[in-house]
Design a protein around this motif. Structure first.
Motif, mmCIF file in Angstrom:
data_model
loop_
_atom_site.group_PDB
_atom_site.id
_atom_site.type_symbol
_atom_site.label_atom_id
_atom_site.label_comp_id
_atom_site.label_asym_id
_atom_site.label_seq_id
_atom_site.Cartn_x
_atom_site.Cartn_y
_atom_site.Cartn_z
ATOM 1 N N PRO A 55 0.809 -1.223 0.000
ATOM 2 C CA PRO A 55 0.000 0.000 0.000
ATOM 3 C C PRO A 55 0.846 1.278 0.000
ATOM 4 C CG PRO A 55 -0.817 -1.554 1.639
ATOM 5 C CD PRO A 55 0.450 -2.130 1.092
ATOM 6 N N GLU A 77 -1.486 -13.776 -7.830
ATOM 7 C CA GLU A 77 -1.897 -13.248 -6.521
ATOM 8 C C GLU A 77 -1.414 -11.805 -6.329
ATOM 9 O OE1 GLU A 77 0.028 -15.940 -6.950
ATOM 10 O OE2 GLU A 77 1.915 -15.704 -5.873
ATOM 11 N N ASP A 78 -0.208 -11.500 -6.817
ATOM 12 C CA ASP A 78 0.304 -10.140 -6.665
ATOM 13 C C ASP A 78 -0.528 -9.156 -7.486
ATOM 14 O OD1 ASP A 78 2.210 -11.335 -5.137
ATOM 15 O OD2 ASP A 78 3.822 -11.204 -6.617
ATOM 16 N N LEU A 80 -3.713 -9.512 -8.333
ATOM 17 C CA LEU A 80 -5.025 -9.353 -7.694
ATOM 18 C C LEU A 80 -4.957 -8.375 -6.523
ATOM 19 C CD1 LEU A 80 -8.031 -10.372 -7.265
ATOM 20 C CD2 LEU A 80 -7.066 -11.927 -5.583
ATOM 21 N N ILE A 81 -4.004 -8.613 -5.632
ATOM 22 C CA ILE A 81 -3.937 -7.799 -4.408
ATOM 23 C C ILE A 81 -3.596 -6.338 -4.742
ATOM 24 C CG2 ILE A 81 -2.820 -7.571 -2.141
ATOM 25 C CD1 ILE A 81 -4.620 -10.123 -2.525
ATOM 26 N N ILE A 85 -6.143 -3.358 -3.727
ATOM 27 C CA ILE A 85 -5.742 -2.281 -2.814
ATOM 28 C C ILE A 85 -5.878 -0.926 -3.512
ATOM 29 C CG2 ILE A 85 -3.796 -1.282 -1.544
ATOM 30 C CD1 ILE A 85 -2.945 -4.127 -0.830
ATOM 31 N N GLU A 89 -8.594 0.919 -1.480
ATOM 32 C CA GLU A 89 -7.949 1.836 -0.542
ATOM 33 C C GLU A 89 -7.767 3.221 -1.165
ATOM 34 O OE1 GLU A 89 -7.610 0.999 2.429
ATOM 35 O OE2 GLU A 89 -6.158 2.352 3.359
ATOM 36 N N ASN A 104 -8.636 -18.106 -13.438
ATOM 37 C CA ASN A 104 -8.711 -16.961 -12.530
ATOM 38 C C ASN A 104 -9.396 -15.745 -13.148
ATOM 39 O OD1 ASN A 104 -7.586 -18.021 -10.240
ATOM 40 N ND2 ASN A 104 -5.490 -17.473 -10.800
ATOM 41 N N LEU A 111 -14.091 -10.717 -8.003
ATOM 42 C CA LEU A 111 -13.486 -10.136 -6.808
ATOM 43 C C LEU A 111 -13.210 -8.635 -6.982
ATOM 44 C CD1 LEU A 111 -11.012 -13.004 -5.759
ATOM 45 C CD2 LEU A 111 -13.258 -12.498 -4.802
ATOM 46 N N SER B 57 -2.973 -21.217 -5.285
ATOM 47 C CA SER B 57 -3.544 -20.099 -6.037
ATOM 48 C C SER B 57 -4.049 -20.586 -7.400
ATOM 49 C CB SER B 57 -2.530 -18.975 -6.200
ATOM 50 O OG SER B 57 -1.434 -19.413 -6.972
ATOM 51 N N LYS B 79 3.535 -16.240 1.909
ATOM 52 C CA LYS B 79 3.275 -15.096 1.024
ATOM 53 C C LYS B 79 1.922 -14.459 1.346
ATOM 54 C CE LYS B 79 5.942 -16.842 -2.878
ATOM 55 N NZ LYS B 79 5.834 -18.326 -2.963
ATOM 56 N N ASN B 81 0.188 -12.241 -0.221
ATOM 57 C CA ASN B 81 -0.748 -12.111 -1.336
ATOM 58 C C ASN B 81 -1.408 -13.436 -1.691
ATOM 59 O OD1 ASN B 81 -0.093 -9.444 -1.363
ATOM 60 N ND2 ASN B 81 1.186 -9.542 -3.207
ATOM 61 N N VAL B 82 -0.644 -14.523 -1.586
ATOM 62 C CA VAL B 82 -1.240 -15.845 -1.831
ATOM 63 C C VAL B 82 -2.322 -16.093 -0.782
ATOM 64 C CG1 VAL B 82 -0.840 -18.336 -1.792
ATOM 65 C CG2 VAL B 82 0.791 -16.838 -2.943
ATOM 66 N N LEU B 84 -4.083 -13.963 0.945
ATOM 67 C CA LEU B 84 -5.247 -13.098 0.752
ATOM 68 C C LEU B 84 -6.078 -13.547 -0.452
ATOM 69 C CD1 LEU B 84 -3.642 -9.655 1.571
ATOM 70 C CD2 LEU B 84 -5.494 -10.782 2.818
ATOM 71 N N MET B 85 -5.392 -13.972 -1.504
ATOM 72 C CA MET B 85 -6.126 -14.419 -2.689
ATOM 73 C C MET B 85 -6.872 -15.728 -2.398
ATOM 74 S SD MET B 85 -4.695 -15.121 -6.496
ATOM 75 C CE MET B 85 -5.295 -16.502 -7.449
ATOM 76 N N GLN B 88 -9.906 -15.190 -0.217
ATOM 77 C CA GLN B 88 -11.060 -14.609 -0.908
ATOM 78 C C GLN B 88 -11.751 -15.629 -1.796
ATOM 79 O OE1 GLN B 88 -10.707 -10.401 -2.344
ATOM 80 N NE2 GLN B 88 -8.553 -10.819 -1.973
ATOM 81 N N ASP B 105 2.128 -8.216 6.676
ATOM 82 C CA ASP B 105 2.147 -6.757 6.521
ATOM 83 C C ASP B 105 0.943 -6.129 7.234
ATOM 84 O OD1 ASP B 105 2.209 -4.153 5.695
ATOM 85 O OD2 ASP B 105 1.867 -4.558 3.575
ATOM 86 N N ALA B 107 -0.215 -3.170 7.242
ATOM 87 C CA ALA B 107 -1.003 -2.255 6.398
ATOM 88 C C ALA B 107 -1.998 -3.052 5.555
ATOM 89 C CB ALA B 107 -0.079 -1.450 5.493
ATOM 90 N N ARG B 108 -1.495 -4.126 4.954
ATOM 91 C CA ARG B 108 -2.361 -4.959 4.132
ATOM 92 C C ARG B 108 -3.411 -5.660 4.996
ATOM 93 N NH1 ARG B 108 1.727 -7.666 -0.053
ATOM 94 N NH2 ARG B 108 2.954 -5.920 0.719
ATOM 95 N N ILE B 111 -6.355 -3.345 5.692
ATOM 96 C CA ILE B 111 -7.212 -3.126 4.521
ATOM 97 C C ILE B 111 -8.155 -4.310 4.323
ATOM 98 C CG2 ILE B 111 -7.218 -2.924 1.998
ATOM 99 C CD1 ILE B 111 -4.514 -1.438 2.259
ATOM 100 N N TYR B 112 -7.603 -5.516 4.416
ATOM 101 C CA TYR B 112 -8.436 -6.692 4.133
ATOM 102 C C TYR B 112 -9.387 -7.009 5.284
ATOM 103 C CZ TYR B 112 -6.578 -7.414 -0.396
ATOM 104 O OH TYR B 112 -6.301 -7.236 -1.711
ATOM 105 N N PHE B 115 -12.416 -5.053 4.734
ATOM 106 C CA PHE B 115 -13.456 -5.552 3.832
ATOM 107 C C PHE B 115 -13.751 -7.046 3.982
ATOM 108 C CE2 PHE B 115 -10.945 -6.771 0.125
ATOM 109 C CZ PHE B 115 -9.970 -5.814 0.002
#
Lengths: 219, 136
Positions: A55, A77-78, A80-81, A85, A89, A104, A111, B57, B79, B81-82, B84-85, B88, B105, B107-108, B111-112, B115
């Protein structure tokens, strides 16, 4: 337009060059430090070294003002996130993500990603649609492949030569948009007669494309 | 956890293997997913569940773990991001009732959490533990 591009390698480099030449205000986020330095020397763009899904890095890249974020890394995944964000955000109105796993694509859109596209899928479709015949060319997918524009040549032996467009009874979802004949462009009506060596510009939904090609004797 | 549940653990590192072993020894049916077969060496004899080699993933891998039947999914790879993905997808596509993701993280994580993805941040937990110890 303010664009943030997340990615690295040749794809990021050449896309950035194109965007810069279109006059977009471009910021590139590259996770490879040395490459980021090289990009900053060679591109008309602000280049930030970091992870696009971080972020803080997105904020540094001006995500609050950005019109679109493109996430083009090799990790689904990178992408998507980073897009989520940016959107949730920082309120970026449009996010575009590259997906490697074709499955995906619909999931990412579910998503919240504005557009997810799969290079695998696009290349696979291209290969499938590139029939061996030289008579078919310029296949151009429009609206993410929901409709295709193709140019085909009617061969000497085409059985449909001498028929009118009405006679053909084109399948639904297909259209002969124009005919190129000896340097002239004809926008055909129902009574236009097809001739050998005509080049036809076709517009077709992919599901009816095969049917249309068979009708025109091009397959 | 009174009755036996069907639990998918994504990631079989230090945390994932501990979770998988404990949950398995408590009588739950556990499937653990990791891209590297050698990671399953982290599991001890308490573990009597299934192992799947694959990248969670990738949708096909989650499907092969019968994610649609799961009561609970824990995304604990290294990871963010993995995790979080996968969380979801587990929640929104496979409709798994309980989904938890580890996110380093802060911060991340915030955020998640905002939501609706349940997250656990080891960074935050350690910070809290340090502070608590200092003030006691």
């Amino acid at each position: 337009m303010r664009v943030i591009l997340i990615g690295s390698g040749k794809l990021a480099y050449f896309l950035s060059k194109q965007f810069a030449s279109k006059g977009y205000h471009l910021t590139v986020i590259d996770s490879d430090n040395e490459e980021a330095i090289a990009f900053s020397r060679n591109l008309k763009a602000i280049v930030i070294h970091g992870e696009g899904s971080n972020p803080n890095i997105l904020a540094q890249a001006g995500a609050y003002q950005a019109d679109v974020v493109l996430a083009l890394t090799i990790n689904d995944e990178d992408n998507l996130i980073a897009c989520q964000i940016a959107q949730k955000e920082y309120g970026v109105p449009r996010t575009v993500a590259l997906v490697n796993d074709p499955e995906n694509r619909p999931i990412f859109e579910k998503l919240g990603i504005s557009v997810a596209f799969s290079a695998t899928e696009i290349i696979a479709n291209l290969i499938e649609q590139q029939t061996s015949s030289d008579e078919i060319k310029n296949l151009l997918p429009v609206a993410e492949g929901k409709i295709n524009v193709t140019e085909i040549a009617l061969s000497e032996s085409a059985s449909i030569a001498g028929k009118t467009i009405d006679d053909l009874q084109l399948p639904t979802g297909t259209l002969i948009a124009s005919i190129l004949r000896q340097g002239d462009v004809i926008v055909p009506g129902g009574d236009t007669i097809l001739q050998t060596n005509d080049r036809l510009i076709l517009i077709a939904q992919p599901e009816y494309y095969g049917q249309l090609l068979r009708l025109l004797g091009a397959e | 956890m009174a009755q036996s549940q069907y639990i998918v653990v994504v990631g079989c590192g230090r945390l994932g293997s501990i979770l998988a072993c404990r949950l398995s020894s408590q009588g739950n049916s556990v499937v653990v997913i990791d891209p590297y077969e050698s990671s399953f060496n982290n599991l001890n004899s308490e573990f009597s569940g299934f192992q799947i080699v694959g990248d969670a993933s990738e949708l096909a891998v989650l499907r092969s773990a019968k994610a649609d039947k799961a009561d609970c999914l824990l995304a604990v790879t290294d990871k963010d991001n993995v995790n979080l993905m996968v969380a979801q997808i587990a929640k929104n596509i496979f409709q798994i009732p309980t989904v938890l993701a580890r996110v380093f993280d802060p911060a991340r994580e915030k955020i998640y959490r905002d939501f609706g993805i349940a997250t656990i941040s080891p960074t935050q937990l350690s910070a809290d533990a340090f502070i608590t110890n200092l003030s006691s």
